[in-house]
Design a protein around this motif. Structure first.
Motif, PDB file in Angstrom:
ATOM      1  N   GLY A 174       0.803  -1.222   0.000  1.00 58.64           N
ATOM      2  CA  GLY A 174       0.000   0.000   0.000  1.00 58.64           C
ATOM      3  C   GLY A 174       0.833   1.267   0.000  1.00 58.64           C
ATOM      4  N   THR A 175       2.146   1.151   0.222  1.00 57.44           N
ATOM      5  CA  THR A 175       2.992   2.347   0.273  1.00 57.44           C
ATOM      6  C   THR A 175       3.726   2.589  -1.038  1.00 57.44           C
ATOM      7  N   ILE A 176       3.560   1.690  -2.013  1.00 55.12           N
ATOM      8  CA  ILE A 176       4.302   1.862  -3.271  1.00 55.12           C
ATOM      9  C   ILE A 176       3.797   3.104  -4.003  1.00 55.12           C
ATOM     10  N   LEU A 177       2.483   3.227  -4.139  1.00 53.23           N
ATOM     11  CA  LEU A 177       1.897   4.426  -4.737  1.00 53.23           C
ATOM     12  C   LEU A 177       1.013   5.093  -3.682  1.00 53.23           C
ATOM     13  N   PRO A 178       0.746   6.407  -3.837  1.00 54.61           N
ATOM     14  CA  PRO A 178      -0.100   7.060  -2.836  1.00 54.61           C
ATOM     15  C   PRO A 178      -1.502   6.450  -2.794  1.00 54.61           C
ATOM     16  N   GLN A 179      -2.046   6.379  -1.597  1.00 50.41           N
ATOM     17  CA  GLN A 179      -3.416   5.904  -1.445  1.00 50.41           C
ATOM     18  C   GLN A 179      -4.374   6.947  -2.003  1.00 50.41           C
ATOM     19  N   GLU A 180      -5.598   6.504  -2.297  1.00 53.65           N
ATOM     20  CA  GLU A 180      -6.549   7.374  -2.990  1.00 53.65           C
ATOM     21  C   GLU A 180      -6.823   8.675  -2.240  1.00 53.65           C
TER      22      GLU A 180
ATOM     23  N   PHE B  77       1.613   0.262 -14.600  1.00 61.34           N
ATOM     24  CA  PHE B  77       1.677  -0.186 -13.204  1.00 61.34           C
ATOM     25  C   PHE B  77       0.588   0.479 -12.366  1.00 61.34           C
ATOM     26  N   GLY B  78       0.380   1.786 -12.640  1.00 61.26           N
ATOM     27  CA  GLY B  78      -0.670   2.517 -11.938  1.00 61.26           C
ATOM     28  C   GLY B  78      -2.041   1.937 -12.241  1.00 61.26           C
ATOM     29  N   LYS B  79      -2.230   1.535 -13.505  1.00 60.86           N
ATOM     30  CA  LYS B  79      -3.514   0.966 -13.915  1.00 60.86           C
ATOM     31  C   LYS B  79      -3.762  -0.348 -13.183  1.00 60.86           C
TER      32      LYS B  79
ATOM     33  N   ASP C  77      -7.273  -2.658  -6.770  1.00 55.44           N
ATOM     34  CA  ASP C  77      -7.870  -1.954  -5.624  1.00 55.44           C
ATOM     35  C   ASP C  77      -6.854  -1.628  -4.545  1.00 55.44           C
ATOM     36  N   PHE C  78      -5.568  -1.551  -4.917  1.00 62.10           N
ATOM     37  CA  PHE C  78      -4.553  -1.199  -3.922  1.00 62.10           C
ATOM     38  C   PHE C  78      -4.617   0.282  -3.564  1.00 62.10           C
ATOM     39  N   ASN C  79      -5.413   1.073  -4.328  1.00 63.48           N
ATOM     40  CA  ASN C  79      -5.539   2.495  -4.025  1.00 63.48           C
ATOM     41  C   ASN C  79      -6.328   2.742  -2.747  1.00 63.48           C
TER      42      ASN C  79
ATOM     43  N   SER D 251      -8.397  -0.102   3.655  1.00 64.26           N
ATOM     44  CA  SER D 251      -9.780  -0.302   4.089  1.00 64.26           C
ATOM     45  C   SER D 251     -10.436  -1.383   3.246  1.00 64.26           C
ATOM     46  N   SER D 252      -9.626  -2.151   2.518  1.00 68.17           N
ATOM     47  CA  SER D 252     -10.212  -3.233   1.726  1.00 68.17           C
ATOM     48  C   SER D 252     -10.631  -4.372   2.647  1.00 68.17           C
TER      49      SER D 252
END
Lengths: 174, 540
Positions: B82-88, B108-110, B116-118, B122-123
């Motif tokens: 969850g820390t690789i890209l910013p959360q939503e 990768f972002g897609k 749903d890693f964004n 809270s998943s």
């Protein structure tokens, strides 16, 4: 002894499962908390339309209400507007009220929009966002169906097709 | 599945390795070992033995420490993903997440968005992992602490010789006299040992409570998890963002429309080399612009009476406040913090009706960009009508003017200018730095004269009724750690058999310290302190 252990284990597991289940449920529904719930009374509101007529939701008991939130800058809203207007003309004598709420733009922008699309249904501007807050609007367009008893029977996020609008009208026709 | 009766007469639950009372080895495969595994006192971890119903199977799954460790490792890996890209919640507002992730980070972002890693933390599956760790904690603890408690409660003074012989510290001495035994007792008492005696044998024990440390620690963790769980209960936890322009009055989110806030002014101050203390001078030269203060001057209102949404509100002023970073405005259980700002958002535009040939200005109009008037009278037969307005102007796919949002980022207007010379009016399209005329030969134009701007403040509304539970859980957690870490559970057995004194010692940690203590305890008794039986332990 063995039986007692089974009972104790079952109880502990059930308590844990209930706690986990509640947390998951609460997490999944947290966005809708305090907002509109299906089957519950729709939040009441009063707004004045572009022609100066006051609309109070609770005055429309006995009629179905098709409530749509939109903005002039929202493409999907713009596309569905003519369909809503067509169906409004079909159903206005059958006890279905169409109320549409702009999310607080300037009067001129809304007037020009109505003019451009030849809209005939009542359009209201929610200037200070109170009605949007009450209905938890995000994103646009957002449609609510309210039955003759004032209960919310359906909410729909996103663009509507003419067939969908027609089926929605049928759903709330008293 | 029957209980096991030991030769000492004590009845042990099925699966017991060492008799709870006398310590005799009950399981044959343990018999061949030189030293006993003293973890959990050789008590029966029932999960290891009963495996009948589905309830037992679930129980046993969570009772395994191996499963617990795997759950923790998997959760750690998931958390790091969850820390690789910013959360939503940290991406710019007003952007569509689906597009944002792909635009910014490519394929990768897609993929990240599609998985749903964004919203990872809270998943449902992440919460399920955390919950499983909680369940594992409860069951692991229960499954171990109860048998351990039983074994320590039922232990008797005289232990089976097989038990003593297989302890790490073991020794045999000539039978001591009465005096030597009472000396030993006194020495032990001086070291704060509790002594139980039977038939001349001794069990000396201290700091048994240290054995409960890990379980107290787990209770703390469970309280902590309950606190985290309570955040999902409506009304316990609020964390909302409010963007509010100068002059605007808005409902404070999370308060159910009870409180309203008006932003009177947003202030952004920088350090000034001339005005501020000169000690800052060098640092300012190096760093350039340095922010000194972010402040929102606000008025807090409470709603009076029951109004229907959309009606004008009856607001009662409660107080004026200055919200600065780390100096929130507090109401009830809510705290309102300064978190972000936007300077100089357009609010009004000044335009002059100007004769194109002479440059003569007939008059200036001020257009409110949030809710413009439609007609501006300039007297003497001159007036300007606003025919159309696009606050955030762009051309759509059919080259028609349209607006992107209701925020006046790039306002554009269609004006009709009515003058005595041109009573039918001339139409002009005016946007920033461009004017388009319908027929191309107007005699008047709307000249840009200036703008008025407003600042926008972003405030965070925070309420957390779970904080004290989290703190309490943390405290219990630390008590457990201290209890288990700074005390050791130490026991010494002395049994008189056939004119010999058999001695054995056990501690749950710090064997070196225990051996040192025993040497002191046995000094002057004529008995040997029990000796180390573990090869690797002899050095230390």
């Amino acid at each position: 002894m063995k039986k007692k252990r089974l009972v104790v284990r079952t109880i502990i597991l059930l308590v844990l499962a209930a706690a986990v289940g509640y947390t998951l449920y609460a997490n999944l529904t947290k966005d809708e908390v305090n907002k509109v719930e299906i089957g519950k009374q729709a939040p009441n509101f009063v707004l004045v339309d572009m022609e100066g007529k006051k609309h109070k939701l609770s005055d429309y008991k006995g009629q179905g209400v098709f409530l749509n939130f939109w903005a002039t800058w929202c493409g999907p809203c713009e596309r569905e507007m003519p369909y809503i207007d067509n169906q409004y003309k079909q159903y206005k004598d059958q006890g279905v009220k169409v109320l549409t709420v702009d999310v607080g733009e300037s009067k001129i922008a809304v007037d020009k929009f109505i003019e451009r699309h030849h809209l005939t249904f009542p359009v209201m501007i929610d200037k200070d966002g109170q009605v949007q807050t009450a209905y938890g609007i995000n994103p646009l367009p957002y449609t609510f169906l309210i039955d003759k008893d004032g209960k919310v029977v359906r909410s729909y996020k996103g663009e509507l097709t003419e067939e969908t609008i027609k089926s929605f009208m049928e759903e709330i026709k008293p | 599945m029957n209980d096991v009766k030991c030769e000492c007469g004590h009845v042990n639950p099925h699966g017991t390795v060492l008799c709870e009372s006398c310590g005799k080895v009950l399981e044959e495969k343990e018999e061949s070992k030189k030293l006993l595994d003293m973890r959990y006192e050789g008590s029966a971890r029932r999960s290891q033995t009963y495996n009948k119903t589905i309830v037992d199977k679930i129980w046993n799954f969570f009772s395994s420490v191996k499963v617990g460790v795997i759950l923790i490792v998997v959760t750690l890996i998931a958390s790091s993903l969850g820390t690789i890209l910013p959360q939503e919640m940290y991406i710019p507002q007003m952007t569509t997440p689906a597009e944002y992730y792909e635009d910014q980070y490519g394929w990768f972002g897609k993929l990240y968005y599609e998985l749903d890693f964004n919203n990872l933390y809270s998943s449902w599956w992440y919460l399920l992992l955390i919950a499983s760790i909680g369940v594992s904690l409860v069951i692991c603890s229960l499954d171990r602490v109860i048998p351990l408690y039983r074994a320590l409660k039922n232990q008797r003074v005289e232990r089976h010789e097989g038990f003593m012989k297989r302890q790490r510290l073991y020794g045999v001495s000539e039978q001591p006299g009465e005096e030597a035994m009472s000396r030993l007792e006194q020495n032990l008492k001086a070291k704060k040992y509790h002594i139980r005696k039977k038939n001349g044998s001794i069990l000396a024990e201290k700091n048994r409570f240290s054995r409960w440390g890990p379980y107290v620690n787990h209770i703390g963790l469970i309280i902590f998890l309950i606190g985290a769980m309570l955040r999902f209960v409506p009304g316990m936890y609020v964390d909302e963002l409010l963007w509010i322009r100068e002059g605007e009055t808005k409902a404070i989110p999370g308060t159910d429309g009870q409180y309203y806030l008006k932003n009177n002014k947003f202030i952004f101050q920088k350090y000034d080399k001339k005005k501020d203390n000169e000690v800052f001078g060098a640092a300012l030269d190096r760093a350039g612009m340095v922010a000194k203060n972010y402040q929102s001057n606000v008025t807090l209102y409470e709603k009076k009476g029951d109004t229907v949404a959309g009606e004008s509100l009856n607001l009662k002023k409660l107080k004026e406040a200055k919200i600065r970073v780390n100096q929130p405005l507090k109401i009830d259980k809510f705290a309102i913090y300064q978190v972000d700002y936007k300077l100089d958002e357009l609010s009004k535009m000044h335009l002059a009706l100007q004769n194109k040939d002479t440059g003569e200005e007939i008059g200036t109009i001020k257009v409110n960009l949030y809710n413009p008037e439609t007609k501006y009278d300039l007297k003497n037969g001159y007036f300007v009508e606003l025919k159309s307005y696009f606050p955030d102007f762009e051309f759509d796919e059919n080259s028609n003017p349209t607006t992107k949002s209701k925020v006046p980022n790039n306002p554009a207007f269609v004006f009709k200018m009515v003058t005595p010379e041109k009573p039918d009016g001339e139409v002009s399209f005016v946007a920033i730095r461009q004017t388009i005329e319908v027929d191309g030969n107007n005699s008047y134009k709307m000249a840009f004269k200036g703008v008025e701007t407003k600042n926008v403040a972003a405030l965070t509304i925070r309420k957390d009724l779970t904080l004290w539970i989290l703190g309490f859980g943390g405290l219990i957690f630390m008590i457990g750690v201290i209890q288990g870490a700074y005390w050791n559970h130490r026991r010494l057995w002395v049994k008189i058999v056939d004119g010999k004194a058999v001695t054995a010692g056990h501690t749950n940690k710090n064997w070196y310290g225990f051996k040192r203590e025993l040497e002191g305890v046995f000094e002057g008794t004529g008995m040997e302190s029990p000796a180390e039986q573990l090869e690797s332990g002899k050095k230390g």
